[in-house]
Design an enzyme around this catalytic site. Structure first.
Site, PDB file in Angstrom:
ATOM      1  N   ARG A  31       9.731 -29.869  24.622  1.00  0.00           N
ATOM      2  CA  ARG A  31       9.626 -30.871  25.262  1.00  0.00           C
ATOM      3  C   ARG A  31      10.021 -32.567  24.584  1.00  0.00           C
ATOM      4  NH1 ARG A  31       4.245 -32.210  27.397  1.00  0.00           N
ATOM      5  NH2 ARG A  31       5.382 -34.159  27.918  1.00  0.00           N
ATOM      6  N   PRO A  33      -1.512 -34.808  31.398  1.00  0.00           N
ATOM      7  CA  PRO A  33      -2.595 -35.821  30.647  1.00  0.00           C
ATOM      8  C   PRO A  33      -2.218 -35.885  28.736  1.00  0.00           C
ATOM      9  CG  PRO A  33      -4.096 -34.390  32.610  1.00  0.00           C
ATOM     10  CD  PRO A  33      -1.716 -34.003  31.986  1.00  0.00           C
ATOM     11  N   GLU A  34      -2.623 -36.856  28.268  1.00  0.00           N
ATOM     12  CA  GLU A  34      -3.189 -36.716  26.743  1.00  0.00           C
ATOM     13  C   GLU A  34      -4.386 -36.762  26.794  1.00  0.00           C
ATOM     14  OE1 GLU A  34      -0.628 -38.556  24.396  1.00  0.00           O
ATOM     15  OE2 GLU A  34       1.056 -38.182  25.198  1.00  0.00           O
ATOM     16  N   ARG A  91     -11.190 -22.744  17.279  1.00  0.00           N
ATOM     17  CA  ARG A  91      -9.792 -22.529  17.817  1.00  0.00           C
ATOM     18  C   ARG A  91      -8.814 -23.964  17.746  1.00  0.00           C
ATOM     19  NH1 ARG A  91      -9.754 -18.652  21.831  1.00  0.00           N
ATOM     20  NH2 ARG A  91      -9.608 -20.425  24.182  1.00  0.00           N
ATOM     21  N   LYS A 124      -7.325 -32.126  24.736  1.00  0.00           N
ATOM     22  CA  LYS A 124      -7.375 -32.065  26.285  1.00  0.00           C
ATOM     23  C   LYS A 124      -8.068 -30.888  27.055  1.00  0.00           C
ATOM     24  CE  LYS A 124      -2.478 -32.535  25.333  1.00  0.00           C
ATOM     25  NZ  LYS A 124      -1.528 -32.161  25.240  1.00  0.00           N
ATOM     26  N   ASN A 145       2.532 -35.621  23.850  1.00  0.00           N
ATOM     27  CA  ASN A 145       4.187 -36.007  23.794  1.00  0.00           C
ATOM     28  C   ASN A 145       3.820 -37.522  23.660  1.00  0.00           C
ATOM     29  OD1 ASN A 145       7.046 -35.745  23.233  1.00  0.00           O
ATOM     30  ND2 ASN A 145       7.851 -35.992  25.123  1.00  0.00           N
TER      31      ASN A 145
END
Ligand SMILES: [Zn+2]
Length: 275
Positions: free
Chosen positions: A263, A2-3, A124, A52, A165
């Site tokens: 990917r 999932p993006e 981060r 995410k 991706n």
């Protein structure tokens, strides 16, 4: 995987269903039993996403941090279920009230954390184009110092949070950028265009539940949203993503693919040639 737009919509749905309630939290599968006991019955103050990552804030400075990873799902019902709804599959965490049930399956992270630990995760992560308070310069500083390719950098969550991706391939195509361009060779104007485009495109993904990157569809969806309609879309279309071997819709050259950072990257060998 999932993006970011999927996580953003999920946070919105979880927030709408559970914020202000004190859900029963359980771990039907048993791998989150101790964590569930810590938050069950506490008031859920809100749910947010960053890239995410998903954060559920409970009263008493207690958070649940979730990352779905490659195969995780978090399904929220839209009414009609109860806490007794049958458990299907390996449910790591279930939230339940009289009105709603949400089931988390297969996450890579599901943990009770403190505000300090949430802050450490956020520190981060790079800026998230879906958040109005994000600063694109934070990402730019990381990009312009790097010898790594822009294709790798766009997927690095410490550079940019939430872009996966599909968006990486499509946004590079939209700006005729070679995916092999080293970060330090990307022009500031190019980065500005890419960022602004992500800020434009990701909300369309949230609104439609689909990744919309082909300009005709982008305009169609924007017009529908402008009229206050929920746009109806056919199958997802893309310009280069998963179209290797086909002709480029812009220049007709062959679309190529190669494995980058684990990917499959897709790009046009013609109009995205390295300059
Ligand atoms: Zn092309």
């Amino acid at each position: 995987m999932p993006e970011g737009h999927t996580l953003y919509a999920l946070a919105r749905d979880l927030h709408a269903a559970f914020a202000g309630t004190a859900p029963l939290v359980t771990s039907p599968q048993g791998r989150f039993t101790d964590g569930a006991a810590l938050v069950s019955g506490r008031r859920l103050l809100g749910v947010t996403s960053r890239g995410k990552h998903l954060f559920l804030e409970f009263e008493g400075d207690t958070w649940v941090h979730v990352h779905l990873g490659l195969i995780g799902t978090f399904t929220v019902d839209h009414g009609g279920w109860t806490a007794e709804a049958p458990v299907v599959g390996q449910v790591r965490m279930r939230l339940a009230t009289d009105q709603h049930v949400a089931d988390l399956r297969g996450p890579t992270v599901c943990a009770v954390v403190t505000a300090e630990e949430v802050a450490a995760v956020l520190a981060r992560l790079g800026p998230d184009p879906l958040r109005a308070d994000s600063d694109p310069d934070v990402a730019w500083r990381r990009i312009t110092r790097s010898n790594r390719s822009i294709a790798e950098l766009l997927m690095d969550q410490s550079v940019l949070a939430g872009v996966g991706n599909v968006y990486r391939c499509e946004v590079l195509f939209r700006h005729r950028l070679s995916p092999a361009t080293e970060g330090r060779r990307v022009r500031p104007t190019s980065w500005g265009l890419v960022w602004d485009d992500l800020v434009r495109l990701l909300p369309l993904g949230v609104a439609t539940g689909r990744i919309v990157t082909v300009e005709e569809q982008v305009l169609e969806v924007e017009a529908a949203l402008g009229r206050g309609e929920v746009p109806r879309l056919e199958e997802r279309t893309s310009a280069v993503y998963k179209r290797d071997g086909q002709p480029c819709p812009r220049c007709g050259a062959r679309i190529r693919t190669r494995l980058v950072a684990g990917r499959n990257l897709f790009w046009c060998g013609g109009c995205q040639r390295r300059r």
